[in-house]
Design an enzyme around this catalytic site. Sequence first.
Site, PDB file in Angstrom:
ATOM      1  N   ASP A  60      -2.523  -1.698  -9.355  1.00 51.13           N
ATOM      2  CA  ASP A  60      -3.683  -1.486  -9.531  1.00 51.13           C
ATOM      3  C   ASP A  60      -4.143  -0.038  -9.962  1.00 51.13           C
ATOM      4  O   ASP A  60      -3.533   0.818  -9.317  1.00 51.13           O
ATOM      5  CB  ASP A  60      -4.488  -1.805  -8.222  1.00 51.13           C
ATOM      6  CG  ASP A  60      -4.557  -3.375  -7.630  1.00 51.13           C
ATOM      7  OD1 ASP A  60      -4.175  -3.994  -8.809  1.00 51.13           O
ATOM      8  OD2 ASP A  60      -4.729  -3.520  -6.657  1.00 51.13           O
ATOM      9  N   LYS A  94      -7.962   1.624   4.364  1.00 46.32           N
ATOM     10  CA  LYS A  94      -7.224   0.090   3.673  1.00 46.32           C
ATOM     11  C   LYS A  94      -6.258  -0.211   4.841  1.00 46.32           C
ATOM     12  O   LYS A  94      -5.304   0.654   5.108  1.00 46.32           O
ATOM     13  CB  LYS A  94      -6.530   0.284   2.336  1.00 46.32           C
ATOM     14  CG  LYS A  94      -7.225   0.913   1.384  1.00 46.32           C
ATOM     15  CD  LYS A  94      -6.399   1.038   0.167  1.00 46.32           C
ATOM     16  CE  LYS A  94      -7.315   1.769  -0.951  1.00 46.32           C
ATOM     17  NZ  LYS A  94      -6.802   1.714  -2.099  1.00 46.32           N
ATOM     18  N   ASN A 141       1.550  -4.390  -6.019  1.00 46.63           N
ATOM     19  CA  ASN A 141       1.437  -5.498  -5.453  1.00 46.63           C
ATOM     20  C   ASN A 141       2.693  -6.281  -5.827  1.00 46.63           C
ATOM     21  O   ASN A 141       2.990  -6.536  -6.920  1.00 46.63           O
ATOM     22  CB  ASN A 141       0.354  -6.654  -5.988  1.00 46.63           C
ATOM     23  CG  ASN A 141      -1.070  -5.679  -5.632  1.00 46.63           C
ATOM     24  OD1 ASN A 141      -1.589  -6.191  -4.575  1.00 46.63           O
ATOM     25  ND2 ASN A 141      -1.620  -5.007  -6.014  1.00 46.63           N
ATOM     26  N   GLU A 170      -2.062   0.813  -5.748  1.00 43.53           N
ATOM     27  CA  GLU A 170      -1.398  -0.246  -5.216  1.00 43.53           C
ATOM     28  C   GLU A 170      -0.453  -0.697  -6.187  1.00 43.53           C
ATOM     29  O   GLU A 170      -0.579  -0.929  -7.167  1.00 43.53           O
ATOM     30  CB  GLU A 170      -2.702  -1.389  -4.802  1.00 43.53           C
ATOM     31  CG  GLU A 170      -1.977  -2.156  -3.480  1.00 43.53           C
ATOM     32  CD  GLU A 170      -2.909  -3.248  -3.283  1.00 43.53           C
ATOM     33  OE1 GLU A 170      -2.819  -3.890  -2.572  1.00 43.53           O
ATOM     34  OE2 GLU A 170      -4.069  -3.557  -4.014  1.00 43.53           O
ATOM     35  N   ARG A 192     -16.106  -3.031  -3.530  1.00 41.03           N
ATOM     36  CA  ARG A 192     -14.710  -3.646  -3.917  1.00 41.03           C
ATOM     37  C   ARG A 192     -14.820  -4.420  -5.043  1.00 41.03           C
ATOM     38  O   ARG A 192     -16.105  -5.030  -5.100  1.00 41.03           O
ATOM     39  CB  ARG A 192     -14.251  -4.464  -2.909  1.00 41.03           C
ATOM     40  CG  ARG A 192     -14.176  -3.575  -1.346  1.00 41.03           C
ATOM     41  CD  ARG A 192     -13.793  -4.680  -0.176  1.00 41.03           C
ATOM     42  NE  ARG A 192     -15.111  -5.468  -0.073  1.00 41.03           N
ATOM     43  CZ  ARG A 192     -15.096  -6.620   0.570  1.00 41.03           C
ATOM     44  NH1 ARG A 192     -13.901  -6.985   1.452  1.00 41.03           N
ATOM     45  NH2 ARG A 192     -15.920  -7.555   0.696  1.00 41.03           N
ATOM     46  N   ARG A 208     -11.470  -5.534 -13.029  1.00 42.02           N
ATOM     47  CA  ARG A 208     -12.079  -6.154 -11.965  1.00 42.02           C
ATOM     48  C   ARG A 208     -13.335  -5.236 -11.712  1.00 42.02           C
ATOM     49  O   ARG A 208     -13.134  -4.033 -11.023  1.00 42.02           O
ATOM     50  CB  ARG A 208     -11.270  -6.750 -10.866  1.00 42.02           C
ATOM     51  CG  ARG A 208     -10.210  -7.738 -11.346  1.00 42.02           C
ATOM     52  CD  ARG A 208      -9.209  -7.669 -10.442  1.00 42.02           C
ATOM     53  NE  ARG A 208      -8.529  -6.197 -10.343  1.00 42.02           N
ATOM     54  CZ  ARG A 208      -7.399  -5.971  -9.465  1.00 42.02           C
ATOM     55  NH1 ARG A 208      -7.031  -6.887  -8.595  1.00 42.02           N
ATOM     56  NH2 ARG A 208      -6.817  -4.797  -9.465  1.00 42.02           N
ATOM     57  N   ARG A 226      -5.992  -4.368 -13.088  1.00 37.31           N
ATOM     58  CA  ARG A 226      -4.798  -4.804 -12.510  1.00 37.31           C
ATOM     59  C   ARG A 226      -3.949  -4.929 -13.904  1.00 37.31           C
ATOM     60  O   ARG A 226      -4.184  -5.298 -14.919  1.00 37.31           O
ATOM     61  CB  ARG A 226      -4.810  -6.272 -12.204  1.00 37.31           C
ATOM     62  CG  ARG A 226      -3.760  -7.204 -12.270  1.00 37.31           C
ATOM     63  CD  ARG A 226      -2.595  -6.443 -11.341  1.00 37.31           C
ATOM     64  NE  ARG A 226      -3.068  -6.341  -9.989  1.00 37.31           N
ATOM     65  CZ  ARG A 226      -3.133  -7.034  -9.113  1.00 37.31           C
ATOM     66  NH1 ARG A 226      -2.980  -8.689  -8.900  1.00 37.31           N
ATOM     67  NH2 ARG A 226      -3.476  -6.814  -7.716  1.00 37.31           N
ATOM     68  N   LYS A 260       0.869  -1.151  -0.129  1.00 37.24           N
ATOM     69  CA  LYS A 260       0.084  -0.059  -0.044  1.00 37.24           C
ATOM     70  C   LYS A 260       0.874   1.174  -0.044  1.00 37.24           C
ATOM     71  O   LYS A 260       0.690   2.090  -0.911  1.00 37.24           O
ATOM     72  CB  LYS A 260      -0.945   0.005   1.364  1.00 37.24           C
ATOM     73  CG  LYS A 260      -1.897  -1.182   1.176  1.00 37.24           C
ATOM     74  CD  LYS A 260      -2.934  -0.779   0.135  1.00 37.24           C
ATOM     75  CE  LYS A 260      -4.049  -1.960   0.231  1.00 37.24           C
ATOM     76  NZ  LYS A 260      -3.668  -3.383   0.192  1.00 37.24           N
TER      77      LYS A 260
HETATM   78  N1  LIG Z   1      -9.887   5.169  -3.763  1.00 32.50           N
HETATM   79  C1  LIG Z   1     -10.627   4.247  -3.887  1.00 32.50           C
HETATM   80  N2  LIG Z   1     -11.704   4.541  -4.354  1.00 32.50           N
HETATM   81  C2  LIG Z   1     -12.691   3.686  -4.715  1.00 32.50           C
HETATM   82  N3  LIG Z   1     -12.699   2.454  -4.458  1.00 32.50           N
HETATM   83  C3  LIG Z   1     -11.586   1.617  -3.990  1.00 32.50           C
HETATM   84  C4  LIG Z   1     -10.529   2.820  -3.657  1.00 32.50           C
HETATM   85  N4  LIG Z   1      -9.365   1.918  -3.276  1.00 32.50           N
HETATM   86  C5  LIG Z   1      -9.811   1.039  -3.427  1.00 32.50           C
HETATM   87  N5  LIG Z   1     -11.089   0.691  -3.861  1.00 32.50           N
HETATM   88  C6  LIG Z   1     -11.922  -0.689  -4.146  1.00 32.50           C
HETATM   89  O1  LIG Z   1     -11.364  -1.691  -3.071  1.00 32.50           O
HETATM   90  C7  LIG Z   1     -10.547  -2.728  -3.668  1.00 32.50           C
HETATM   91  C8  LIG Z   1      -9.537  -3.199  -2.925  1.00 32.50           C
HETATM   92  O2  LIG Z   1      -8.473  -2.157  -2.705  1.00 32.50           O
HETATM   93  P1  LIG Z   1      -7.088  -2.196  -2.916  1.00 32.50           P
HETATM   94  O3  LIG Z   1      -6.300  -0.967  -2.751  1.00 32.50           O
HETATM   95  O4  LIG Z   1      -6.716  -2.706  -4.343  1.00 32.50           O
HETATM   96  O5  LIG Z   1      -6.465  -3.269  -1.949  1.00 32.50           O
HETATM   97  P2  LIG Z   1      -6.440  -4.859  -1.836  1.00 32.50           P
HETATM   98  O6  LIG Z   1      -5.036  -5.098  -1.504  1.00 32.50           O
HETATM   99  O7  LIG Z   1      -7.341  -5.325  -0.663  1.00 32.50           O
HETATM  100  O8  LIG Z   1      -6.595  -5.219  -3.322  1.00 32.50           O
HETATM  101  C9  LIG Z   1     -10.230  -2.245  -5.140  1.00 32.50           C
HETATM  102  O9  LIG Z   1     -10.396  -3.340  -5.912  1.00 32.50           O
HETATM  103  C10 LIG Z   1     -11.492  -1.116  -5.485  1.00 32.50           C
HETATM  104  O10 LIG Z   1     -12.687  -1.929  -5.912  1.00 32.50           O
HETATM  105 MG   LIG Z   2      -5.770  -4.647  -5.188  1.00 38.05          MG
END
Ligand SMILES: Nc1ncnc2c1ncn2[C@@H]1O[C@H](COP(=O)(O)OP(=O)(O)O)[C@@H](O)[C@H]1O
Ligand SMILES: [Mg+2]
Length: 320
Positions: free
Chosen positions: A280, A168, A290, A288, A240, A232, A218, A133
Site C-alpha cells: 500500500d 493502526k 500485505n 503496508e 479510510r 482506492r 495497492r 504493518k
Molecule cells: N499515514 C496515513 N495517513 C492517512 N491515511 C492513512 C494513513 N495510513 C492509512 N491511512 C488510511 O487508512 C486506510 C487503512 O490503512 P492501512 O495501513 O492500509 O491498514 P489496513 O490493513 O486496514 O488496510 C488506508 O487505506 C488509508 O486510507
Molecule cells: Mg491497507
Amino acid sequence: MKLAFILDPISKLDPGHDTSVALIEAAQLMGHQVWITQANQLTILAGKACAHLQSVTLKPVRLVDGLWQAESNWYEVQNSTLMALEDMDAVWMRIDPPVNTPYLYATYILDLIDPEKTLVINSPSGLRNANEKVYALQFTSVIPTTIVSQDKGVIEKFVADQGAAVLKPLGGKAGEGILFLKPGDRNFNSLVEISTKQGQEPVMVQEYLPAAKDGDKRIILLEGKPIGAVNRIPTGKDFRGNMAVGGRVAQVDITEKEKEICQTLAPKLQEDGLFFVGIDIIGGYLTEVNVTSPTGIREIDRLNNVSLGKEVIEWLAAKI
Ligand SMILES: Nc1ncnc2c1ncn2[C@@H]1O[C@H](COP(=O)(O)OP(=O)(O)O)[C@@H](O)[C@H]1O
Ligand SMILES: [Mg+2]
C-alpha cells in the site's frame, strides 16, 4: 499443475472481488486442477503435511457494464479426500488476517512440505516473520514517520509532534480499527486504551499523510516486481480508503518512485519467500506490506482490461 488453496470458507468469498477466486479461476481456465481446504482441515500424518482437500470447479465471472458478475452458484466442490500436500505442485496459503493461533499453527504444518516437491506461496516462515504493518518499517527510506508503542505518553507526544496521526492495530485488515488522532481529542485516552488493550498491546501510530485523500494505491508484486496497481479513494465521509469501507477504486499508473520502492523491497521479499504480496502506498510512502491474502486483482483486471490471475499462474508454471 495440481494446486491447493487454503482459504476461508469459500461460501464467504466474493467472486467479483477476492483475488483467491481470480487465481483459482485463471488456473482452471488454463487447464490446471484445483483443490481447496481450510486451516482447520490441515493435519500432520507420519511427518507429512496433509489436508482434507475438495476439488473445486468455478463458473467464471463475467464483466457486465464494467463490473464483475457471478452466477449465484459460482462454485461447485466435491467431497473431501485426505491427501498429502506434497502431492500438489503448489499450495497457496490465502487465509485472511488476523494472524491468530490457528493461523500460526497452520504455518507450522506447512513447514513440513518439502520445498523440492511443492512450492508454498507465501512461504510459511515468511508469513510468520512478516507482520503486515511492522514489516514495512525496516524500509526506513520509503516509509512515513511512524512509531510502534503501547505507551499512552509516547503516543500522545508523537501525535502532538505530528499534529495529526493515524493509529493502526498491528493485526488488522480492511481498515479495521484504523483511527485518526489529533492532539486534544477528548476521546484520545479512551481510544488509545481500547486500541492498546489498556497498554498491553503495541499499535502503530503514523504521521497523517494528507495525500491519503487522493487515494491509497495497492500495487501487486510478484517476486518483488510490480505487475499491476489500483487506487482506492476515500469517500470523504470516512478518511479510510479501503474497498471494504466503501473506498472507490480507480485506474492508476505505477510511478517511477513507486517502482523504486518495489526495488527496495524486492531482495528482502525474495529472501523471505514472499512471492505474492500487495503493498500500500500513500503519497509516495510505503504504509503496508500485505502478505497473507493480498487482494486487488479483480479490480485491476476490470479497470485495465488485463488478466493478472493468468499472469500469476503462468509465472507459477514456469517457476515449478
Ligand atoms: N499515514 C496515513 N495517513 C492517512 N491515511 C492513512 C494513513 N495510513 C492509512 N491511512 C488510511 O487508512 C486506510 C487503512 O490503512 P492501512 O495501513 O492500509 O491498514 P489496513 O490493513 O486496514 O488496510 C488506508 O487505506 C488509508 O486510507
Ligand atoms: Mg491497507
